[in-house]
Scaffold this active site. Sequence first.
Site, PDB file in Angstrom:
ATOM      1  N   HIS A 164      75.674 -51.568 -10.546  1.00 45.73           N
ATOM      2  CA  HIS A 164      75.159 -50.283 -11.033  1.00 45.73           C
ATOM      3  C   HIS A 164      75.901 -49.879 -12.299  1.00 45.73           C
ATOM      4  O   HIS A 164      77.119 -49.805 -12.308  1.00 45.73           O
ATOM      5  CB  HIS A 164      75.335 -49.195  -9.962  1.00 45.73           C
ATOM      6  CG  HIS A 164      74.300 -49.273  -8.880  1.00 45.73           C
ATOM      7  ND1 HIS A 164      74.084 -48.259  -7.983  1.00 45.73           N
ATOM      8  CD2 HIS A 164      73.406 -50.243  -8.574  1.00 45.73           C
ATOM      9  CE1 HIS A 164      73.103 -48.605  -7.159  1.00 45.73           C
ATOM     10  NE2 HIS A 164      72.684 -49.816  -7.496  1.00 45.73           N
ATOM     11  N   TYR A 166      74.382 -38.038  -6.519  1.00 47.92           N
ATOM     12  CA  TYR A 166      75.306 -37.036  -5.964  1.00 47.92           C
ATOM     13  C   TYR A 166      74.719 -35.671  -6.316  1.00 47.92           C
ATOM     14  O   TYR A 166      74.571 -35.358  -7.501  1.00 47.92           O
ATOM     15  CB  TYR A 166      76.679 -37.146  -6.608  1.00 47.92           C
ATOM     16  CG  TYR A 166      77.469 -38.394  -6.229  1.00 47.92           C
ATOM     17  CD1 TYR A 166      78.354 -38.379  -5.152  1.00 47.92           C
ATOM     18  CD2 TYR A 166      77.373 -39.569  -6.980  1.00 47.92           C
ATOM     19  CE1 TYR A 166      79.103 -39.501  -4.816  1.00 47.92           C
ATOM     20  CE2 TYR A 166      78.118 -40.703  -6.655  1.00 47.92           C
ATOM     21  CZ  TYR A 166      78.989 -40.658  -5.569  1.00 47.92           C
ATOM     22  OH  TYR A 166      79.732 -41.776  -5.253  1.00 47.92           O
ATOM     23  N   PRO A 211      85.458 -38.894   0.743  1.00 47.20           N
ATOM     24  CA  PRO A 211      84.619 -40.018   0.298  1.00 47.20           C
ATOM     25  C   PRO A 211      83.877 -39.797  -1.030  1.00 47.20           C
ATOM     26  O   PRO A 211      83.309 -40.742  -1.567  1.00 47.20           O
ATOM     27  CB  PRO A 211      83.613 -40.181   1.449  1.00 47.20           C
ATOM     28  CG  PRO A 211      83.607 -38.879   2.170  1.00 47.20           C
ATOM     29  CD  PRO A 211      84.956 -38.272   1.982  1.00 47.20           C
ATOM     30  N   LYS A 235      86.578 -43.803  -3.230  1.00 47.75           N
ATOM     31  CA  LYS A 235      87.841 -44.412  -3.678  1.00 47.75           C
ATOM     32  C   LYS A 235      88.639 -45.076  -2.550  1.00 47.75           C
ATOM     33  O   LYS A 235      89.569 -45.845  -2.820  1.00 47.75           O
ATOM     34  CB  LYS A 235      88.720 -43.338  -4.347  1.00 47.75           C
ATOM     35  CG  LYS A 235      88.181 -42.862  -5.672  1.00 47.75           C
ATOM     36  CD  LYS A 235      88.378 -43.913  -6.742  1.00 47.75           C
ATOM     37  CE  LYS A 235      87.475 -43.713  -7.921  1.00 47.75           C
ATOM     38  NZ  LYS A 235      86.738 -44.900  -8.308  1.00 47.75           N
ATOM     39  N   TYR A 258      85.430 -42.962 -12.163  1.00 43.74           N
ATOM     40  CA  TYR A 258      84.518 -43.463 -11.131  1.00 43.74           C
ATOM     41  C   TYR A 258      84.575 -44.996 -11.050  1.00 43.74           C
ATOM     42  O   TYR A 258      84.605 -45.561  -9.957  1.00 43.74           O
ATOM     43  CB  TYR A 258      83.081 -42.991 -11.414  1.00 43.74           C
ATOM     44  CG  TYR A 258      82.158 -43.214 -10.242  1.00 43.74           C
ATOM     45  CD1 TYR A 258      81.971 -42.222  -9.275  1.00 43.74           C
ATOM     46  CD2 TYR A 258      81.487 -44.425 -10.066  1.00 43.74           C
ATOM     47  CE1 TYR A 258      81.165 -42.427  -8.168  1.00 43.74           C
ATOM     48  CE2 TYR A 258      80.675 -44.646  -8.963  1.00 43.74           C
ATOM     49  CZ  TYR A 258      80.521 -43.639  -8.026  1.00 43.74           C
ATOM     50  OH  TYR A 258      79.710 -43.851  -6.928  1.00 43.74           O
TER      51      TYR A 258
HETATM   52  C1  PHB Z   1      78.279 -45.061   0.731  1.00 43.02           C
HETATM   53  O1  PHB Z   1      77.469 -45.865   0.261  1.00 43.02           O
HETATM   54  O2  PHB Z   1      78.475 -44.982   1.948  1.00 43.02           O
HETATM   55  C2  PHB Z   1      79.007 -44.172  -0.212  1.00 43.02           C
HETATM   56  C3  PHB Z   1      78.758 -44.268  -1.557  1.00 43.02           C
HETATM   57  C4  PHB Z   1      79.421 -43.440  -2.443  1.00 43.02           C
HETATM   58  C5  PHB Z   1      80.325 -42.527  -1.962  1.00 43.02           C
HETATM   59  C6  PHB Z   1      80.606 -42.429  -0.618  1.00 43.02           C
HETATM   60  C7  PHB Z   1      79.937 -43.258   0.282  1.00 43.02           C
HETATM   61  O3  PHB Z   1      80.958 -41.706  -2.849  1.00 43.02           O
END
Ligand code: PHB
Length: 393
Positions: free
Chosen positions: A75, A204, A296, A300, A388
């Site tokens: 990505h 997000y 989460p 990280k 990120y």
């Molecule tokens: C996930 O795919 O479970 C996931 C992806 C990004 C995040 C947290 C969890 O920031």
Amino acid sequence: MVNLKTQVTIIGGGPSGLLLSQLLMNEGIETIVLEKHTKCHVLSRIRAGVLESGTVEILKQAGVGERIDIDGFVHEGTYLSSENKGFRVSFSETVGKSVTIFGQTEVTKDLYQKQEEREANIFFQVKNVNIVDPKSSKTEVIFEDKIGKENKVVSDFIIGCDGFHGVTRKRIPLSQRKEYERVYPFGWLGILSETPPVSDELIYANTSDGFALCSMRNNNLSRYYIQCDANTRAEDYSDDYFWKELIKRLPENSRDNLKTGPSIEKSIAPLRSFVVEPLQYGNLFLVGDAAHIVPPTGAKGLNLAVSDVHYLSEGLVSFYNGEGKKKLSDYSKIALKRIWKAVRFSWWMTTMMHEFPETKEFDRKIKLSELEHLAHSKFAQAHFAENYVGVPL
Ligand code: PHB
Ligand code: APR
């Protein structure tokens, strides 16, 4: 009592412990791994799925890069959304890097396979793990194996890879350790569903109803989260409620793409930032979740565990190459620098993207203004992307 001897005793067979064992074995260093649960149990835990490019490099170095190359999705950016208006941050245009979507559970599965091929010494279902004296030059770990027999391992070093609820961190006397903690007043309700992901990249989203995240594992497996009350249980929520809440929180232009279906897994994760300092006490070293927890947001957790393992393995290899303990004694200082950067970034992103129960109108305005800035400023986007994709090791 069964007497065992090795060079490095690793407590915990999650991703940190397995990766460390694999990297050390690649250098001819002997390890014993002690895991409290069965392999099946360890592999049943669903965790985040975003690998920084540095993480992918280290996993490849350990010999577990093959499936990431085949099945991982690269990505080059991510979507964010504020009050249902989405925008994209490009990692490739701002910092020339990308991330790879590949589930942590799959990484752990590959590490187990590699360890088994190498006939690694892994004890499952161990009980009552007790570190005798971490300051001794020949450290001893006493444990009960799965048939209840008492064992003693003598080794040069003990590595605590036993996660947040493990025993190793507590073996550092209170007078010698300092803990830093923030518990967030909400959790994430997550589901897995066998439906195509709503978007080609992660989303997000922040709305006044709370946070949502759209992630994925493959073309027909989606991972979605919504912010929820941390004091509730996953069973309290129907799939129907989940999908309705998720749709409300999505950017408008994505809503029509959402394919809903029955959840095949549903769980709630609490959100916490936690760091212990230092990461060394005598010949005991802490790695991964045993030493730190991040919320989460930004994914990280595993990436930090991998960078800890990288730094520590360099110190151990240097020691066994006859270069002394200098690199090992720098481990705590070097790893903590990177840990605090990730702790800061995940705290910042969590604060910006979630609704706090006590949020005042003023705070909401600040949050919206921050997202507005991120949507339009190339500099703000570069700052986001740099963190990120992972700051350099
Ligand atoms: C996930 O795919 O479970 C996931 C992806 C990004 C995040 C947290 C969890 O920031
Ligand atoms: N003795 C032996 N093993 C133990 C003990 C103990 N007393 N206590 C815990 N364990 C084991 C757990 O069963 C688990 O398998 O240690 C392992 C720790 O694994 P994780 O919690 O996954 O921690 P870590 O390997 O550091 O991985 C960090 O995984 O937890 C996620 O979000 C986290 O992504 C991050 C990454």
